[in-house]
Design an enzyme around this catalytic site. Structure first.
Site, PDB file in Angstrom:
ATOM      1  N   SER A 161     -13.693   5.844  -2.808  1.00 21.94           N
ATOM      2  CA  SER A 161     -13.974   6.311  -1.152  1.00 21.94           C
ATOM      3  C   SER A 161     -15.484   7.125  -1.222  1.00 21.94           C
ATOM      4  O   SER A 161     -15.632   8.138  -0.805  1.00 21.94           O
ATOM      5  CB  SER A 161     -13.201   6.845  -0.102  1.00 21.94           C
ATOM      6  OG  SER A 161     -12.055   5.955  -0.234  1.00 21.94           O
ATOM      7  N   LEU A 162     -16.514   6.066  -0.677  1.00 25.20           N
ATOM      8  CA  LEU A 162     -17.972   6.765  -0.197  1.00 25.20           C
ATOM      9  C   LEU A 162     -18.450   7.137   0.355  1.00 25.20           C
ATOM     10  O   LEU A 162     -18.899   8.338   0.869  1.00 25.20           O
ATOM     11  CB  LEU A 162     -18.767   6.002  -1.150  1.00 25.20           C
ATOM     12  CG  LEU A 162     -20.268   6.451  -1.753  1.00 25.20           C
ATOM     13  CD1 LEU A 162     -20.323   7.520  -2.309  1.00 25.20           C
ATOM     14  CD2 LEU A 162     -20.953   5.264  -2.008  1.00 25.20           C
ATOM     15  N   HIS A 163     -18.288   6.060   1.443  1.00 22.81           N
ATOM     16  CA  HIS A 163     -18.897   6.419   2.559  1.00 22.81           C
ATOM     17  C   HIS A 163     -20.119   6.725   3.495  1.00 22.81           C
ATOM     18  O   HIS A 163     -20.427   6.418   4.487  1.00 22.81           O
ATOM     19  CB  HIS A 163     -18.048   7.249   3.607  1.00 22.81           C
ATOM     20  CG  HIS A 163     -16.342   6.569   3.469  1.00 22.81           C
ATOM     21  ND1 HIS A 163     -15.735   5.585   3.032  1.00 22.81           N
ATOM     22  CD2 HIS A 163     -14.669   7.104   3.188  1.00 22.81           C
ATOM     23  CE1 HIS A 163     -14.929   5.366   2.950  1.00 22.81           C
ATOM     24  NE2 HIS A 163     -14.290   6.281   3.516  1.00 22.81           N
ATOM     25  N   SER A 215      -7.379   4.112  -5.301  1.00 19.58           N
ATOM     26  CA  SER A 215      -7.948   4.596  -4.183  1.00 19.58           C
ATOM     27  C   SER A 215      -8.575   5.930  -4.460  1.00 19.58           C
ATOM     28  O   SER A 215      -7.636   6.534  -4.159  1.00 19.58           O
ATOM     29  CB  SER A 215      -8.283   3.882  -3.432  1.00 19.58           C
ATOM     30  OG  SER A 215      -9.493   4.126  -1.776  1.00 19.58           O
ATOM     31  N   ASN A 242     -11.242   2.057  12.510  1.00 22.13           N
ATOM     32  CA  ASN A 242     -10.113   2.097  13.689  1.00 22.13           C
ATOM     33  C   ASN A 242     -10.339   3.862  14.152  1.00 22.13           C
ATOM     34  O   ASN A 242      -9.315   4.255  13.700  1.00 22.13           O
ATOM     35  CB  ASN A 242      -9.125   1.906  13.326  1.00 22.13           C
ATOM     36  CG  ASN A 242      -9.408   0.137  12.415  1.00 22.13           C
ATOM     37  OD1 ASN A 242      -9.009  -0.868  13.523  1.00 22.13           O
ATOM     38  ND2 ASN A 242      -8.273   0.143  11.480  1.00 22.13           N
ATOM     39  N   CYS A 283      -2.027  15.481   2.756  1.00 24.76           N
ATOM     40  CA  CYS A 283      -3.112  15.216   1.861  1.00 24.76           C
ATOM     41  C   CYS A 283      -4.229  16.035   2.367  1.00 24.76           C
ATOM     42  O   CYS A 283      -4.686  16.487   3.155  1.00 24.76           O
ATOM     43  CB  CYS A 283      -3.529  13.695   2.450  1.00 24.76           C
ATOM     44  SG  CYS A 283      -4.843  13.620   1.162  1.00 24.76           S
ATOM     45  N   GLY A 341      -2.252  10.783   0.681  1.00 28.66           N
ATOM     46  CA  GLY A 341      -2.676  11.365  -0.241  1.00 28.66           C
ATOM     47  C   GLY A 341      -3.518  10.948  -0.933  1.00 28.66           C
ATOM     48  O   GLY A 341      -4.102   9.257  -1.099  1.00 28.66           O
ATOM     49  N   GLU A 342      -4.530  11.888  -2.073  1.00 27.30           N
ATOM     50  CA  GLU A 342      -5.274  12.089  -2.673  1.00 27.30           C
ATOM     51  C   GLU A 342      -4.198  11.555  -4.032  1.00 27.30           C
ATOM     52  O   GLU A 342      -3.957  12.244  -4.717  1.00 27.30           O
ATOM     53  CB  GLU A 342      -6.092  13.031  -3.279  1.00 27.30           C
ATOM     54  CG  GLU A 342      -6.998  12.757  -4.456  1.00 27.30           C
ATOM     55  CD  GLU A 342      -8.097  11.605  -4.333  1.00 27.30           C
ATOM     56  OE1 GLU A 342      -8.019  11.279  -3.355  1.00 27.30           O
ATOM     57  OE2 GLU A 342      -7.172  11.275  -5.351  1.00 27.30           O
ATOM     58  N   CYS A 365       0.999  -1.047   0.072  1.00 33.54           N
ATOM     59  CA  CYS A 365       0.150  -0.182   0.417  1.00 33.54           C
ATOM     60  C   CYS A 365       0.799   1.369  -0.022  1.00 33.54           C
ATOM     61  O   CYS A 365       1.629   1.787   0.852  1.00 33.54           O
ATOM     62  CB  CYS A 365      -1.044  -0.229   1.298  1.00 33.54           C
ATOM     63  SG  CYS A 365      -1.659   0.988   1.698  1.00 33.54           S
TER      64      CYS A 365
HETATM   65  S1  SF4 Z   1      -8.689   9.280   3.780  1.00 26.96           S
HETATM   66 FE1  SF4 Z   1      -7.340   9.316   2.294  1.00 26.96          FE
HETATM   67  S2  SF4 Z   1      -7.819  11.216   1.080  1.00 26.96           S
HETATM   68 FE2  SF4 Z   1      -8.782  11.255   2.706  1.00 26.96          FE
HETATM   69  S3  SF4 Z   1      -7.183  12.471   3.935  1.00 26.96           S
HETATM   70 FE3  SF4 Z   1      -6.845  10.313   4.148  1.00 26.96          FE
HETATM   71  S4  SF4 Z   1      -5.294  10.133   2.571  1.00 26.96           S
HETATM   72 FE4  SF4 Z   1      -5.920  12.094   1.858  1.00 26.96          FE
END
Ligand code: SF4
Length: 353
Positions: free
Chosen positions: A210-212, A187, A286, A105, A155-156, A98
């Protein structure tokens, strides 16, 4: 100045300057990037070893889980920025790395400690590839093969799109890592144009969103970036990606107590997913220190939520988290170094509910 093994142009210049047989470069890449041998072994037979830089990152700490085979590497860039990479060794044997695409981010998701760091810097393709190389080398010492690369770390990915696409190109190039594109997963928290561009350039690479929540207010609370990209735009993006790739999109859904885990939430999700080719991953949460107000859904509620989706004919998998103990054991150190840590719940391995 040393030449990065990931820089094809510089490597070619070095080859010409030292009048090296192209075969020596091919062999070096084969040994390092496909067989993941140790640096000294790969460089042992290379005539210009003193001019090669294999790693652009330095490993500063390694934490091994005592319970589930996850390993977290804390790394540092040459100018001292800390980041993390996680190696997963699920019981299925499909070892996975990963990777982080950024340090910090800008998406600022409420449930994620990395998001609380703010953005520090995007990583270069060589820095992302180096994380894969380190993971492959560690796994090779255990006679394991690296099978999957997932962009679910810090990161995104679509905020660092050029470097991420360059990374994918090298990972899938038969002359470099030679990984199957289907073994790579990107992702995102939902950047529609990025999803479409990825589908266009790398249609076999898998995508996860990532919808949530499918309630605008809840989603915008959890993922502030959602204000820029409303749910109907995301719906259109998934439709387009389905059409462009002919493949399903993974839907990541973090189950949070009293926030998005009711039967009404499930019913609304089922309606929203109508007509899309998707596979839903339900992820237990978590707690992170930075967001004590968020709590995990109780197991019974998670099971009921999963059952509701399955009864509606939606492919659904419940996941469990790997590396919980190292998140705890290393958390202090990582936070001190990086002021954040990977959203461990997003790197969970699949299991049946
Ligand atoms: S979940 Fe992913 S996109 Fe959202 S703040 Fe954390 S690292 Fe960035």
């Amino acid at each position: 100045m040393a030449v990065s093994i990931f820089d094809a142009t510089q490597m070619e210049s070095l080859r010409r300057a030292r009048r090296l047989d192209p075969e020596t470069i091919r062999r070096l890449r084969l040994h390092l990037l496909k067989r993941f041998v140790a640096d000294e072994v790969a460089l042992g037979a290379f005539p210009a070893a003193d001019q090669i830089e294999i790693h652009s990152l330095q490993v500063t700490q390694r934490c091994d889980s005592a319970i589930d085979g996850a390993t977290k590497l804390l790394l540092r860039t040459a100018d001292g920025l800390p980041l993390e990479t996680v190696i997963l060794r699920p019981s299925t044997g499909r070892a996975t790395v990963c990777v982080s695409s950024q340090v910090g981010c800008a998406a600022a998701c409420e449930f994620c400690a990395t998001g609380r760091m703010g953005i520090a810097r995007s990583l270069s393709a060589a820095q992302i590839l180096d994380q894969v190389l380190y993971a492959g080398q560690i796994l090779a010492t255990e006679d394991r093969r690296l099978r999957n690369v997932v962009f679910m770390g810090m990161g995104e990915p679509f905020h660092n799109e050029d470097a991420v696409f360059e990374t994918i190109a090298q990972l899938t190039d038969p002359a470099w890592f030679g990984l199957s594109p289907g073994k790579i997963l990107v992702s995102t928290v939902g950047i529609p144009e990025g999803m479409r561009r990825l589908a266009e350039q790398f249609p076999k690479v898998r995508q996860a969103l990532s919808l949530h929540s499918v309630r605008t207010d809840v989603r915008e609370r959890l993922i502030p970036l959602a204000k820029k990209f409303p749910l109907d735009e995301l719906h259109r993006a998934i439709t387009d990606v389905n059409r462009q790739t002919g493949a399903e999109v993974m839907i990541e859904y973090l189950l949070l107590a009293e926030i998005n885990d009711s039967m009404t939430d499930a019913a609304e999700l089922i309606v929203w997913l109508g007509g899309l080719d998707v596979h839903v991953n339900l992820i237990p949460y978590n707690t992170v220190e930075e967001a004590p107000e968020l709590e995990a859904s109780p197991p019974a509620k998670r099971q009921a939520f999963a059952r509701r989706l399955k009864d509606a004919g939606i492919k659904t998998t419940m996941r469990y988290s790997l590396g919980n103990d190292i998140a705890a054991a290393c958390g202090q150190l990582v936070r001190r170094e990086a002021r954040g840590r990977l959203p461990v719940q997003l790197i969970a391995e699949e299991t049946q509910p």
